[in-house]
Design a protein around this motif. Structure first.
Motif, PDB file in Angstrom:
ATOM      1  N   ARG A  46       0.812  -1.222   0.000  1.00 48.67           N
ATOM      2  CA  ARG A  46       0.000   0.000   0.000  1.00 48.67           C
ATOM      3  C   ARG A  46       0.842   1.267   0.000  1.00 48.67           C
ATOM      4  NH1 ARG A  46      -3.186  -2.558   4.300  1.00 48.67           N
ATOM      5  NH2 ARG A  46      -2.193  -1.131   5.754  1.00 48.67           N
ATOM      6  N   GLY A  47       2.036   1.206   0.571  1.00 50.80           N
ATOM      7  CA  GLY A  47       2.889   2.392   0.665  1.00 50.80           C
ATOM      8  C   GLY A  47       4.288   2.076   0.187  1.00 50.80           C
ATOM      9  N   ASP A  48       4.995   3.095  -0.221  1.00 50.27           N
ATOM     10  CA  ASP A  48       6.298   2.853  -0.825  1.00 50.27           C
ATOM     11  C   ASP A  48       7.492   3.166   0.063  1.00 50.27           C
ATOM     12  OD1 ASP A  48       5.189   1.981  -3.206  1.00 50.27           O
ATOM     13  OD2 ASP A  48       5.096   3.999  -4.035  1.00 50.27           O
ATOM     14  N   ARG A  49       7.318   3.883   1.152  1.00 51.24           N
ATOM     15  CA  ARG A  49       8.478   4.315   1.945  1.00 51.24           C
ATOM     16  C   ARG A  49       8.620   3.507   3.225  1.00 51.24           C
ATOM     17  NH1 ARG A  49       9.689  10.597   0.876  1.00 51.24           N
ATOM     18  NH2 ARG A  49       9.625  10.411  -1.381  1.00 51.24           N
ATOM     19  N   TRP A  50       9.858   3.119   3.512  1.00 51.81           N
ATOM     20  CA  TRP A  50      10.174   2.325   4.692  1.00 51.81           C
ATOM     21  C   TRP A  50      11.635   2.550   5.079  1.00 51.81           C
ATOM     22  CZ3 TRP A  50      13.694  -1.484   2.996  1.00 51.81           C
ATOM     23  CH2 TRP A  50      13.633  -1.833   1.639  1.00 51.81           C
ATOM     24  N   ALA A  51      12.014   2.022   6.228  1.00 52.44           N
ATOM     25  CA  ALA A  51      13.392   2.172   6.715  1.00 52.44           C
ATOM     26  C   ALA A  51      13.983   0.797   6.997  1.00 52.44           C
ATOM     27  CB  ALA A  51      13.423   3.028   7.981  1.00 52.44           C
ATOM     28  N   ALA A  52      15.300   0.706   6.841  1.00 48.91           N
ATOM     29  CA  ALA A  52      16.030  -0.533   7.125  1.00 48.91           C
ATOM     30  C   ALA A  52      17.241  -0.181   7.975  1.00 48.91           C
ATOM     31  CB  ALA A  52      16.457  -1.203   5.829  1.00 48.91           C
ATOM     32  N   THR A  53      17.362  -0.855   9.109  1.00 48.36           N
ATOM     33  CA  THR A  53      18.520  -0.661   9.975  1.00 48.36           C
ATOM     34  C   THR A  53      19.350  -1.934   9.948  1.00 48.36           C
ATOM     35  OG1 THR A  53      17.258   0.797  11.436  1.00 48.36           O
ATOM     36  CG2 THR A  53      19.312  -0.117  12.303  1.00 48.36           C
ATOM     37  N   VAL A  54      20.609  -1.821   9.540  1.00 51.45           N
ATOM     38  CA  VAL A  54      21.542  -2.946   9.545  1.00 51.45           C
ATOM     39  C   VAL A  54      22.065  -3.065  10.974  1.00 51.45           C
ATOM     40  CG1 VAL A  54      23.645  -3.922   8.554  1.00 51.45           C
ATOM     41  CG2 VAL A  54      22.148  -2.475   7.142  1.00 51.45           C
ATOM     42  N   LEU A  55      21.786  -4.202  11.611  1.00 51.96           N
ATOM     43  CA  LEU A  55      22.098  -4.374  13.022  1.00 51.96           C
ATOM     44  C   LEU A  55      23.551  -4.772  13.260  1.00 51.96           C
ATOM     45  CD1 LEU A  55      18.908  -6.307  14.188  1.00 51.96           C
ATOM     46  CD2 LEU A  55      19.353  -3.837  14.269  1.00 51.96           C
ATOM     47  N   GLY A  56      24.055  -4.362  14.425  1.00 53.85           N
ATOM     48  CA  GLY A  56      25.391  -4.737  14.858  1.00 53.85           C
ATOM     49  C   GLY A  56      25.339  -5.906  15.824  1.00 53.85           C
ATOM     50  N   THR A  57      26.509  -6.460  16.150  1.00 53.94           N
ATOM     51  CA  THR A  57      26.569  -7.648  17.009  1.00 53.94           C
ATOM     52  C   THR A  57      25.930  -7.432  18.375  1.00 53.94           C
ATOM     53  OG1 THR A  57      28.795  -7.000  17.677  1.00 53.94           O
ATOM     54  CG2 THR A  57      28.615  -8.631  15.905  1.00 53.94           C
ATOM     55  N   GLY A  58      25.914  -6.235  18.871  1.00 49.00           N
ATOM     56  CA  GLY A  58      25.313  -5.962  20.172  1.00 49.00           C
ATOM     57  C   GLY A  58      23.804  -5.851  20.152  1.00 49.00           C
ATOM     58  N   GLN A  59      23.178  -6.079  19.016  1.00 49.00           N
ATOM     59  CA  GLN A  59      21.728  -5.910  18.891  1.00 49.00           C
ATOM     60  C   GLN A  59      20.995  -7.224  18.642  1.00 49.00           C
ATOM     61  OE1 GLN A  59      22.206  -2.769  15.872  1.00 49.00           O
ATOM     62  NE2 GLN A  59      21.123  -1.418  17.298  1.00 49.00           N
ATOM     63  N   ALA A  61      19.434  -9.234  20.749  1.00 53.14           N
ATOM     64  CA  ALA A  61      18.128  -9.305  21.424  1.00 53.14           C
ATOM     65  C   ALA A  61      17.072  -8.536  20.639  1.00 53.14           C
ATOM     66  CB  ALA A  61      18.238  -8.776  22.853  1.00 53.14           C
ATOM     67  N   LEU A  62      17.453  -7.410  20.070  1.00 57.24           N
ATOM     68  CA  LEU A  62      16.518  -6.616  19.274  1.00 57.24           C
ATOM     69  C   LEU A  62      16.074  -7.383  18.027  1.00 57.24           C
ATOM     70  CD1 LEU A  62      15.135  -3.844  18.991  1.00 57.24           C
ATOM     71  CD2 LEU A  62      17.140  -3.101  17.708  1.00 57.24           C
ATOM     72  N   ALA A  63      17.018  -8.048  17.376  1.00 52.94           N
ATOM     73  CA  ALA A  63      16.673  -8.875  16.208  1.00 52.94           C
ATOM     74  C   ALA A  63      15.671  -9.950  16.605  1.00 52.94           C
ATOM     75  CB  ALA A  63      17.928  -9.508  15.616  1.00 52.94           C
ATOM     76  N   GLY A  64      15.861 -10.543  17.768  1.00 52.14           N
ATOM     77  CA  GLY A  64      14.943 -11.570  18.248  1.00 52.14           C
ATOM     78  C   GLY A  64      13.551 -11.028  18.533  1.00 52.14           C
ATOM     79  N   ARG A  65      13.477  -9.835  19.101  1.00 49.25           N
ATOM     80  CA  ARG A  65      12.164  -9.221  19.394  1.00 49.25           C
ATOM     81  C   ARG A  65      11.366  -8.979  18.124  1.00 49.25           C
ATOM     82  NH1 ARG A  65      13.700  -4.167  22.644  1.00 49.25           N
ATOM     83  NH2 ARG A  65      15.665  -5.135  23.150  1.00 49.25           N
ATOM     84  N   PHE A  66      12.048  -8.531  17.062  1.00 46.91           N
ATOM     85  CA  PHE A  66      11.353  -8.235  15.808  1.00 46.91           C
ATOM     86  C   PHE A  66      11.090  -9.487  14.972  1.00 46.91           C
ATOM     87  CE2 PHE A  66      12.313  -3.844  16.749  1.00 46.91           C
ATOM     88  CZ  PHE A  66      11.286  -3.160  16.131  1.00 46.91           C
TER      89      PHE A  66
END
Length: 142
Positions: A46-59, A61-66
């Motif tokens: 439906r929409g064309d704009r989004w963001a992508a964050t390339v995660l570092g080794t310290g993240q 837990a965040l990758a797991g949450r998402f």
């Protein structure tokens, strides 16, 4: 690993993406693979704009949450994490990764049970070359 976020009206959605790659340098383009039957794929259609964050080794837990099934919206997942809203995409951008990109979808390609979103990078919100990337291979972080 990449966390892809998008704003859908008053809601913020996000997911950990393992299929993310550079496609072109001129213009700068990337590709993100999303399960076609997911709600996020519907929102990205439906929409064309989004963001992508390339995660570092310290993240990790965040990758797991998402990545978990039935996850809450991205604002809740990022409540205790430094983040901000991208000026071009209006999507939430995780701070502290290797890079954050604001993207605009240019093409959608069906590939099996996934949709490949080919997008032009409209802005590099930040780049930090001093960190190591979070990588997952064979269901393990390396």
């Amino acid at each position: 690993m990449v966390v892809l976020t998008v704003r859908d009206g008053r809601d913020d959605l996000g997911i950990t993406v393992t299929s993310f790659m550079s496609v072109s340098l001129e213009p700068p383009m990337v590709l993100a693979g999303i399960t076609s039957t997911s709600y996020l794929a519907e929102v990205l259609d439906r929409g064309d704009r989004w963001a992508a964050t390339v995660l570092g080794t310290g993240q990790r837990a965040l990758a797991g949450r998402f990545a978990i099934q039935g996850r809450p919206n991205a604002r809740i997942l990022l409540a205790s994490e430094p983040h901000h809203r991208g000026p071009l995409s209006d999507a939430l951008i995780v701070e502290g990764g290797l890079a954050a990109l604001e993207c605009e979808t240019r093409q959608r390609v069906q590939a099996g049970d996934h949709t490949l979103f080919v997008a032009e990078v409209r802005s590099a919100d930040y780049v930090d070359r001093g960190k190591d990337p979070l990588i997952r291979v064979n269901r393990r972080y390396v």
